[in-house]
Motif scaffolding. Structure first.
Motif, PDB file in Angstrom:
ATOM      1  N   ASP A  49       0.811  -1.210   0.000  1.00 50.84           N
ATOM      2  CA  ASP A  49       0.000   0.000   0.000  1.00 50.84           C
ATOM      3  C   ASP A  49       0.851   1.271   0.000  1.00 50.84           C
ATOM      4  O   ASP A  49       0.316   2.371   0.065  1.00 50.84           O
ATOM      5  CB  ASP A  49      -0.917  -0.008   1.230  1.00 50.84           C
ATOM      6  N   GLY A  50       2.177   1.081  -0.042  1.00 50.55           N
ATOM      7  CA  GLY A  50       3.079   2.231  -0.013  1.00 50.55           C
ATOM      8  C   GLY A  50       4.262   1.994  -0.916  1.00 50.55           C
ATOM      9  O   GLY A  50       4.124   1.514  -2.044  1.00 50.55           O
ATOM     10  N   ALA A  51       5.453   2.305  -0.425  1.00 44.85           N
ATOM     11  CA  ALA A  51       6.688   2.111  -1.187  1.00 44.85           C
ATOM     12  C   ALA A  51       7.627   1.225  -0.382  1.00 44.85           C
ATOM     13  O   ALA A  51       7.820   1.439   0.820  1.00 44.85           O
ATOM     14  CB  ALA A  51       7.360   3.446  -1.493  1.00 44.85           C
ATOM     15  N   LEU A  52       8.205   0.237  -1.028  1.00 43.45           N
ATOM     16  CA  LEU A  52       9.161  -0.676  -0.406  1.00 43.45           C
ATOM     17  C   LEU A  52      10.529  -0.406  -1.010  1.00 43.45           C
ATOM     18  O   LEU A  52      10.719  -0.509  -2.227  1.00 43.45           O
ATOM     19  CB  LEU A  52       8.745  -2.129  -0.645  1.00 43.45           C
ATOM     20  N   PHE A  53      11.486  -0.062  -0.160  1.00 47.75           N
ATOM     21  CA  PHE A  53      12.839   0.279  -0.600  1.00 47.75           C
ATOM     22  C   PHE A  53      13.727  -0.948  -0.430  1.00 47.75           C
ATOM     23  O   PHE A  53      13.928  -1.441   0.682  1.00 47.75           O
ATOM     24  CB  PHE A  53      13.359   1.471   0.197  1.00 47.75           C
ATOM     25  N   PRO A 357      15.329  -3.124   6.080  1.00 50.03           N
ATOM     26  CA  PRO A 357      14.098  -2.800   5.345  1.00 50.03           C
ATOM     27  C   PRO A 357      13.714  -1.335   5.521  1.00 50.03           C
ATOM     28  O   PRO A 357      14.087  -0.685   6.498  1.00 50.03           O
ATOM     29  CB  PRO A 357      13.042  -3.707   5.998  1.00 50.03           C
ATOM     30  N   LEU A 358      12.951  -0.835   4.577  1.00 49.01           N
ATOM     31  CA  LEU A 358      12.330   0.482   4.692  1.00 49.01           C
ATOM     32  C   LEU A 358      11.008   0.455   3.946  1.00 49.01           C
ATOM     33  O   LEU A 358      10.951   0.073   2.766  1.00 49.01           O
ATOM     34  CB  LEU A 358      13.226   1.581   4.103  1.00 49.01           C
ATOM     35  N   ILE A 359       9.950   0.840   4.665  1.00 52.36           N
ATOM     36  CA  ILE A 359       8.613   0.975   4.085  1.00 52.36           C
ATOM     37  C   ILE A 359       8.134   2.393   4.366  1.00 52.36           C
ATOM     38  O   ILE A 359       8.229   2.870   5.499  1.00 52.36           O
ATOM     39  CB  ILE A 359       7.620  -0.031   4.702  1.00 52.36           C
TER      40      ILE A 359
END
Length: 540
Positions: A49-53, A357-359
């Motif tokens: 539902d967002g951005a996954l780095f 991780p980064l969301i």
């Protein structure tokens, strides 16, 4: 001259911020990226539902230095809080103090592990006896320290039998040895799942948020888990079958690894018996396969517990109509080797200790249209503060080393962006001098920096041999090419790039300021490429 900075004019908060850190969370430990043992449905939904780095890196380790970078937007070479217990200079701007400029009252739930600046405290001040201080600017909603703090107190009130000692709350039931000493199963904690540290902290956050649905807020939630001690209540304790856990990456034998580089020999010596993982003095690298798999399974169980409680927070935002008013950022301070290269913890230079991780779920319309985006460009912990400041309507301080990630969340590509990730690791021990003695170095020589691009990874030491890996041909980082004649040109070019990076990111807080007949003139633009963001303004 007229002052044009947005942050001087911004006094009314806009939107809401939920900034979550999950301590010691590896980049591969997420089911959305295909890990067979990570049970992370709530985090997966946020990523979708967002951005996954996918190529996000911490700036340094351990916890105190890494959070200093997260919360100041500065590389370690600029903030200089290099170890747990190294003071963070109070002259640095930080996320909490900047948020206050926009009218927020930033709340902390958990910890920032900020070591106080002794120049701002009297001799004998208890603040100078711990590295577990709070970053200036945060108001404490619930602080969790090594001894458990209010969580430990809650266990006592609930009638749980606690012994003395900072880790007493994590002791297994009946003193059971569990996997650490050859037991058949993972140890059981004295507390039930609804009373765990993760559950307790989440309850405190929800208590804070519940009466504030109609007002702006800024909450930083710092979960301890899956940081050790590796002990979990049911159902998390038995969620992951140890037989399904992939074994650690160990391309070299333990002896060969120790001989591969002097730092690796020191880290094996230092972390060979980290009792915090099991509660017992055991040789972690020497654990039999069954016990090793169980240790790793418990790590993934603890991560699943955090995921469950992140889901509780997101559900609260959904149920109260706040989800599309709230920027959600979820990341980690650093990774976890989890047995890779015969090491546990987060020190050294191997990817699993620094890749995290980064969301980012941006509720803006453009980001909603681009939801589910995956970002493969190199991003870094120093980008988090600029991203949050951008969202709440503040200019990013000129000295920040990172840049806002909001364009990526909208499916856009910035005009210029870094082509490599960078991180630093400082392995001095000012008090004991153990690494200095073993390696024959001074404290200031116990430093390294890493430059990692799509193909190569170069590690430069102040006073130890360099390391070069071809990440395409040797993704397990088993062969050091730094002294290979065929790769001398590559090593030289990487060393030049590392020097360029360091020169480019030297502290510039006042560097682009000049005093004129009309007063202070400031020109603060991007460090690389593009045009200046500001033609000039008043005082910095």
């Amino acid at each position: 001259m007229a002052n044009t900075r947005r942050d001087h004019a911004a006094t009314t908060p806009r939107g809401k911020v939920l900034f979550i850190t999950i301590d010691q969370w590896r980049a591969d430990a997420m089911s959305a990226v295909g890990h067979p043992c990570a049970r992370t449905p709530a985090l997966d939904r946020l990523a979708a539902d967002g951005a996954l780095f996918l190529n996000h890196f911490a700036q340094c380790s351990p916890c105190g230095p890494s959070r200093a970078s997260l919360l100041t937007g500065l590389y370690q070479m600029n903030h200089r809080s290099v170890r747990n217990g190294t003071p963070l200079d109070s002259r640095h701007r930080n996320l909490a103090l900047e948020a206050r400029r926009a009218g927020y009252d930033p709340m902390l739930f958990g910890y920032t592990d900020t070591s106080a600046d002794p120049t701002r405290h009297a001799t004998g001040d208890p603040a100078l006896t711990t590295f577990e201080g709070v970053l200036p600017g945060f108001r404490v909603g619930c602080q969790i320290q090594e001894d458990g703090g209010p969580w430990r107190d809650s266990l006592v009130r609930l009638g749980y039998p606690l012994e003395d000692g900072p880790l007493a709350a994590y002791q297994p039931v009946d003193g059971g040895a569990g996997y650490a000493l050859g037991g058949e199963d993972a140890p059981r904690p004295i507390y039930d799942a609804e009373h765990s540290d993760t559950a307790f902290l989440t309850d405190r956050v929800l208590e804070y948020l519940t009466p504030r649905r109609n007002e702006p807020w800024f909450a930083h939630v710092s979960f301890l888990r899956p940081h050790p001690p590796l002990i979990a209540p049911e159902p998390w304790r038995s969620l992951v079958d140890p037989a399904d856990v992939p074994l650690p990456s160990r391309p070299l034998s333990r002896e060969e690894e120790a001989k591969a580089h002097p730092l690796l020999a020191w880290l094996q010596h230092k972390h060979g018996r980290p009792g915090v993982y099991t509660g017992h003095d055991v040789d972690m690298a020497g654990l039999p396969e069954r016990e090793l798999r169980q240790v790793m399974a418990t790590y993934y169980g603890l991560l699943a517990e955090v995921d469950h409680h992140v889901g509780r927070l997101v559900s609260h935002l959904e149920n109260t109509g706040q989800l599309d008013e709230t920027l959600i950022v979820i990341t980690s301070d650093h990774g976890e080797l989890l047995g890779d290269r015969w090491l546990f913890g987060k020190e050294g230079y191997f990817d699993p200790a620094f890749r995290v991780p980064l969301i980012v779920r941006n509720p803006q319309r453009e980001a909603r249209e681009a939801k589910g985006v995956t970002v493969k460009r190199f991003t870094e912990a120093v980008d988090i503060m600029p991203t949050l400041l951008d969202w709440i309507g503040l200019d990013v301080p000129a000295e920040c080393d990172g840049r806002s990630l909001l364009d990526f969340t909208r499916g856009q590509q910035p005009g210029t962006w870094r082509e490599a990730a960078h991180w630093e690791f400082d392995f001095r021990d000012v008090a004991s001098q153990r690494p200095e003695t073993m390696l024959g170095l001074t404290s200031d020589q116990c430093t390294l920096m890493t430059l990692r691009n799509d193909r190569y990874k170069y590690v430069h030491f102040t006073a130890l041999p360099p390391v070069l890996h071809d990440m395409q041909e040797d993704p397990l980082e088993a062969r050091n090419l730094a002294d290979d004649r065929a790769y001398r040109g590559i090593a030289l070019e990487m060393a030049r790039e590392a020097l360029n990076w360091r020169m480019l990111h030297a502290d510039r807080r006042l560097t682009n300021t000049v005093l004129t007949a009309d007063g202070a003139f400031v020109r603060n633009g991007p460090r690389i490429g593009g045009r200046s963001d500001s033609a000039g303004s008043g005082a910095p």
